[in-house]
Design an enzyme around this catalytic site. Structure first.
Site, PDB file in Angstrom:
ATOM      1  N   HIS A 188     -39.236  83.672 -66.156  1.00  0.00           N
ATOM      2  CA  HIS A 188     -38.870  85.018 -65.711  1.00  0.00           C
ATOM      3  C   HIS A 188     -37.623  85.043 -64.834  1.00  0.00           C
ATOM      4  CE1 HIS A 188     -41.511  84.209 -62.285  1.00  0.00           C
ATOM      5  NE2 HIS A 188     -42.606  84.419 -62.958  1.00  0.00           N
ATOM      6  N   HIS A 225     -55.501  81.754 -61.436  1.00  0.00           N
ATOM      7  CA  HIS A 225     -54.366  82.696 -61.461  1.00  0.00           C
ATOM      8  C   HIS A 225     -54.268  83.317 -62.852  1.00  0.00           C
ATOM      9  CE1 HIS A 225     -50.448  84.331 -60.745  1.00  0.00           C
ATOM     10  NE2 HIS A 225     -49.707  83.279 -61.035  1.00  0.00           N
ATOM     11  N   GLU A 255     -51.541  84.842 -64.280  1.00  0.00           N
ATOM     12  CA  GLU A 255     -50.262  84.770 -65.000  1.00  0.00           C
ATOM     13  C   GLU A 255     -50.428  83.864 -66.228  1.00  0.00           C
ATOM     14  OE1 GLU A 255     -46.849  83.964 -62.480  1.00  0.00           O
ATOM     15  OE2 GLU A 255     -45.538  84.944 -63.930  1.00  0.00           O
ATOM     16  N   ASP A 264     -48.874  81.751 -67.954  1.00  0.00           N
ATOM     17  CA  ASP A 264     -48.563  80.320 -68.091  1.00  0.00           C
ATOM     18  C   ASP A 264     -49.805  79.482 -67.771  1.00  0.00           C
ATOM     19  OD1 ASP A 264     -48.033  81.429 -65.534  1.00  0.00           O
ATOM     20  OD2 ASP A 264     -46.880  79.669 -64.926  1.00  0.00           O
ATOM     21  N   HIS A 289     -48.834  83.667 -55.579  1.00  0.00           N
ATOM     22  CA  HIS A 289     -47.860  84.722 -55.435  1.00  0.00           C
ATOM     23  C   HIS A 289     -48.251  86.019 -56.152  1.00  0.00           C
ATOM     24  CE1 HIS A 289     -45.710  84.249 -59.486  1.00  0.00           C
ATOM     25  NE2 HIS A 289     -46.786  83.504 -59.550  1.00  0.00           N
ATOM     26  N   ASP A 311     -50.112  77.587 -58.406  1.00  0.00           N
ATOM     27  CA  ASP A 311     -48.651  77.642 -58.295  1.00  0.00           C
ATOM     28  C   ASP A 311     -48.106  77.029 -56.994  1.00  0.00           C
ATOM     29  OD1 ASP A 311     -47.966  78.772 -60.734  1.00  0.00           O
ATOM     30  OD2 ASP A 311     -48.076  80.830 -59.992  1.00  0.00           O
ATOM     31  N   TYR A 361     -38.390  75.624 -56.510  1.00  0.00           N
ATOM     32  CA  TYR A 361     -39.536  76.448 -56.900  1.00  0.00           C
ATOM     33  C   TYR A 361     -39.910  77.410 -55.773  1.00  0.00           C
ATOM     34  CZ  TYR A 361     -44.238  77.323 -58.751  1.00  0.00           C
ATOM     35  OH  TYR A 361     -45.380  77.903 -59.242  1.00  0.00           O
ATOM     36  N   HIS A 392     -47.945  73.195 -61.771  1.00  0.00           N
ATOM     37  CA  HIS A 392     -46.669  72.838 -62.402  1.00  0.00           C
ATOM     38  C   HIS A 392     -46.146  71.570 -61.737  1.00  0.00           C
ATOM     39  CE1 HIS A 392     -46.225  76.810 -64.282  1.00  0.00           C
ATOM     40  NE2 HIS A 392     -46.463  77.362 -63.120  1.00  0.00           N
TER      41      HIS A 392
END
Ligand code: FEO
Length: 396
Positions: free
Chosen positions: A27, A81, A83, A85, A148, A167, A195, A228
């Site tokens: 993003h 989370h 999101e 990914d 986040h 994250d 990051y 990640h």
């Protein structure tokens, strides 16, 4: 088969994620070394998977899982989370692990049900401090709202002193090394900084509060496994770095960013840079169409001063600079000295908009430097002096 192997993280806990070597954009965050989506399986009386991967990596995750256990036997899927990914492969995994209960925050449940058809899914929603016994191990959940996303949480494995942080503490980098010291601790910290700067920078106060909460809860952390990048066997270093970044602890460093139409704003950028450097501060100079904004924000995170230059075009700021200002305003760097500069042909205007953006960020904004058409030798001296003045202010 000797590929797509899982990696043992702790006795009976395996990384079964995926490596996304080719992704370059997250993003609008440039990830020029790709990334990884880290999922972890915990073999216990009740087999548990913590997070999944991006949907198109579902098969890769499943293949790794098959090497340690039968994925249809998963009893809990912890969705730290929403999101995609991390949750993208969830719907497909649920077709394999049909009876698995999804464990997440209340916001997580809401978010997952907006992304997927969840009518037939069983959920267990959790709050900070809630525990889930999966056999010989106990999971403790820690809500992390706005770190986040509103739904974010972390999972702590008590007996292993292992924090599965999602994250937080992550790095966008694809590598075959799974641990910080294999990859290089300093290198991992550098990726973690990029990051942090591009994802977590706006949430510094929340980061500090959360770190204090973890301390108060007395959670001893021996290892941090984010969603990640590489796993931290040296958590002290990344925890210390997060405290420093959350505080905007800065160095005597000036970041000069600019774009230019016919080279005049560039001349000013160089003169400002030389002025600051000659007064003994570190300078990083970036061109907004040639350099990565993610790299620029990484440098701004711990710089004391930022100079932004733009020519005036159609009475306003040059579009690439406008885009960058929007990016920077979103990430909300704090406690910086700021100055605008640029050239104009007839009406001017760009420096005003840059100064306004910096005022919104509560920078200490200095008088802008503006020149008509080409900078004269005298104007270049003024630019050099402006750099020197910035350097003096930083060193005070
Ligand atoms: Fe890695 Fe917020 O997703």
């Amino acid at each position: 088969m000797h590929h797509l192997n899982p990696v043992e993280v702790r006795d009976g806990i395996y990384w079964v994620g995926a490596l996304d070597w080719m992704e370059r954009d997250f993003h609008d965050f440039d990830i020029w070394r790709g990334t990884s989506y880290n999922a972890y399986v915990l073999l216990d009386d009740h087999m548990t998977l913590v997070d999944t991967v991006k949907e198109n990596f579902f098969k890769e995750m499943l293949e790794r899982m098959h090497k340690v256990a039968d994925p249809s036997k998963i009893e809990y899927i912890i969705a730290n989370h929403v999101e995609t990914d991390h949750s993208g492969a969830l719907a497909r995994l649920k077709e394999v692990a049909k009876d698995a209960v999804i464990v997440c925050t209340e916001k997580g449940r809401e978010g997952l049900c907006k992304h997927f058809s969840c009518e037939n899914w069983e959920f267990k929603t959790v709050k900070t401090g809630d525990e889930l016994k999966i056999g010989k191990r106990t999971l403790v959940f820690l809500e992390m709202p706005m770190l986040h996303w509103p739904d974010s949480m972390a999972t702590y494995v008590k007996e292993e002193k292992l924090l599965l942080s999602n994250d937080a503490f992550g790095q966008h980098v694809a590598s075959l090394e799974r641990f910080d010291e294999e990859f290089g601790v300093e290198e991992a910290l550098r990726w973690a900084k990029t990051y942090y700067a591009n994802i977590l920078m706006p949430f510094g106060e929340l980061v500090k509060r959360k770190l204090n909460e973890v301390e108060k809860l007395g959670l001893e952390i021996e290892m941090i496994a984010p969603s990640h990048g590489v796993i931290w066997r040296n958590p002290a270093k990344i925890l210390e770095a997060y405290r420093k970044w959350a505080d905007f602890e800065a160095e005597n460093k000036l970041v000069v960013v600019y774009d230019t139409m016919w080279g005049s704003t560039e001349k000013l950028a160089r003169a400002i840079s030389e002025g600051a450097s000659s007064s003994g501060v570190e300078v990083r100079l970036f061109h907004l169409r040639n350099d990565s904004w993610s790299e620029i924000m990484t440098e701004i995170l711990d710089a004391k001063a930022v100079a932004v230059g733009s020519p005036t075009t159609h009475n306003t700021v040059f579009p690439p600079v406008a885009g960058f200002l929007a990016y920077m305003r979103g990430l909300k760097p704090k406690r910086k000295i700021g100055v605008a500069f640029g050239s104009y042909g007839w009406s001017g205007g760009a420096v005003k908009e840059i100064s306004r953006a910096m005022e919104e960020l509560k920078f200490e904004v200095l008088e802008p430097l503006q020149v008509k058409f080409r900078p004269t030798a005298e104007e270049l001296t003024r630019a050099f002096d402006l750099g020197a003045r910035l350097a003096e202010k930083m060193q005070r």
